[in-house]
Design a protein around this motif. Sequence first.
Motif, PDB file in Angstrom:
ATOM      1  N   LYS B   5       0.829  -1.208   0.000  1.00 53.86           N
ATOM      2  CA  LYS B   5       0.000   0.000   0.000  1.00 53.86           C
ATOM      3  C   LYS B   5       0.859   1.252   0.000  1.00 53.86           C
ATOM      4  N   LEU B   9       1.099   4.273  -2.724  1.00 55.64           N
ATOM      5  CA  LEU B   9       0.995   5.700  -2.430  1.00 55.64           C
ATOM      6  C   LEU B   9       2.178   6.453  -3.023  1.00 55.64           C
ATOM      7  N   GLU B  16       1.609  12.165  -9.638  1.00 53.30           N
ATOM      8  CA  GLU B  16       1.153  13.548  -9.510  1.00 53.30           C
ATOM      9  C   GLU B  16       2.288  14.516  -9.830  1.00 53.30           C
ATOM     10  N   ASP B  39      -5.347   6.071 -10.269  1.00 52.69           N
ATOM     11  CA  ASP B  39      -6.157   7.020  -9.533  1.00 52.69           C
ATOM     12  C   ASP B  39      -7.564   7.011 -10.132  1.00 52.69           C
ATOM     13  N   LYS B  40      -8.554   7.331  -9.315  1.00 54.92           N
ATOM     14  CA  LYS B  40      -9.937   7.277  -9.782  1.00 54.92           C
ATOM     15  C   LYS B  40     -10.155   8.216 -10.961  1.00 54.92           C
ATOM     16  N   ASP B  41      -9.581   9.433 -10.858  1.00 46.41           N
ATOM     17  CA  ASP B  41      -9.765  10.403 -11.933  1.00 46.41           C
ATOM     18  C   ASP B  41      -9.108   9.932 -13.218  1.00 46.41           C
ATOM     19  N   GLY B  44     -11.071   7.141 -14.813  1.00 45.49           N
ATOM     20  CA  GLY B  44     -12.300   7.713 -15.347  1.00 45.49           C
ATOM     21  C   GLY B  44     -12.058   8.449 -16.653  1.00 45.49           C
ATOM     22  N   ASP B  45     -10.965   9.219 -16.711  1.00 42.76           N
ATOM     23  CA  ASP B  45     -10.655   9.954 -17.936  1.00 42.76           C
ATOM     24  C   ASP B  45     -10.354   9.000 -19.091  1.00 42.76           C
ATOM     25  N   HIS B  48     -13.499   7.464 -20.287  1.00 43.90           N
ATOM     26  CA  HIS B  48     -14.290   8.488 -20.983  1.00 43.90           C
ATOM     27  C   HIS B  48     -13.836   8.618 -22.429  1.00 43.90           C
ATOM     28  N   TRP B  49     -12.517   8.746 -22.629  1.00 40.04           N
ATOM     29  CA  TRP B  49     -12.025   8.989 -23.987  1.00 40.04           C
ATOM     30  C   TRP B  49     -12.149   7.745 -24.851  1.00 40.04           C
ATOM     31  N   ASP B  98     -12.868  -0.832  -6.028  1.00 38.71           N
ATOM     32  CA  ASP B  98     -12.030   0.292  -5.617  1.00 38.71           C
ATOM     33  C   ASP B  98     -12.442   1.581  -6.314  1.00 38.71           C
ATOM     34  N   GLU B 108     -19.072   6.072 -17.188  1.00 41.40           N
ATOM     35  CA  GLU B 108     -18.125   7.141 -17.488  1.00 41.40           C
ATOM     36  C   GLU B 108     -18.181   7.539 -18.960  1.00 41.40           C
TER      37      GLU B 108
END
Lengths: 196, 130
Positions: B5, B9, B16, B39-41, B44-45, B48-49, B98, B108
């Motif tokens: 874990k 991180l 980032e 990461d969730k974002d 998701g991105d 989406h694309w 998760d 999404e």
Amino acid sequence: MATAIPLFASFKYADSLTVVGISFCTALVCEAISWILIYRTSSYKSLKSSIDKASKKLETMKTDNPSSKLTNKKSKTKKIDRVESSLKESSRDLSLFKFKSGAVVALVLFVVFGLLNSLFEGKVVAKLPFHPITIVRKMSHRGLKGDDSTDCSMAFLYLLCSISIRTNLQKFLGFSPPRGAAGAGGLFPMPDPKTN
Amino acid sequence: MKESKSAKLNQLQQQENHQNAHLSPSKLAKLFDPDASWDKDQLGDVLHWIRQVVGLISGLLWGSIPLVGGIWIILFLAISSGIVYGYYAMILKVDEEDFGGHAALLQEGLFASLTLFLLAWILVYSLAHF
């Protein structure tokens, strides 16, 4: 532009390209307005970063949940509550921020819709490759004469453009709201699982 | 368990730090790496694309052939959802719990993709076949 006219004239439904082009320009204008009013301001940037931090922290705290002692569990719950309330507060502030530019953007969209309506009232701008269901036909056949339901009005095409182009433009430019904010401040906020 | 874990991180922090870097081969490799952490974002991105690209290609294809009838809308939704599911469940092998569950991942970009598909389909159909 002069060379484009003969090319466009060869298409029976060239008006559809005009609608799409105007919609695309409108989307760019709306995002420019949003950037000027919101995204470039330092207060928005700090708000967004605080939402991102709180959201990620919340996720970490929730997933990192080993079977610990009772006192640790209680203090962790308090911490989670604190981060959650902070997230909700920031999301509310963000919503107020967006409301300001939302009004201007809505005005622009309304004006452009009126313009397109005056240009293409009663005109078939495209042909649908399917027969729309009743609720869709009211939009897709708006202002058109005759009973061929595959005729497509400007209004329906504009709606499709608004949703697809603006959504993807926002995503591409990085203007879409943080997911934490969308979750916390959405139209239907999720009920707090601890109260259930 | 805790070591993995903390390693995740650290990876997240590194990502980032490098999020402004240009697209690099390692980033492309990550798109197909079941061991990469997401990461969730970010996930998701990506989903989406993927949906937007599938929507655009399907719309251009349906309109060019042309395929006519509402059934092809249903087929498009099934195909794009299948592609998205196949990507995150079989290629990336992420645990959907998760990220909020199957529903969140499959949603999404769904509506934007549908409107983009319809737009492309209607435009190509109207311009190419009349």
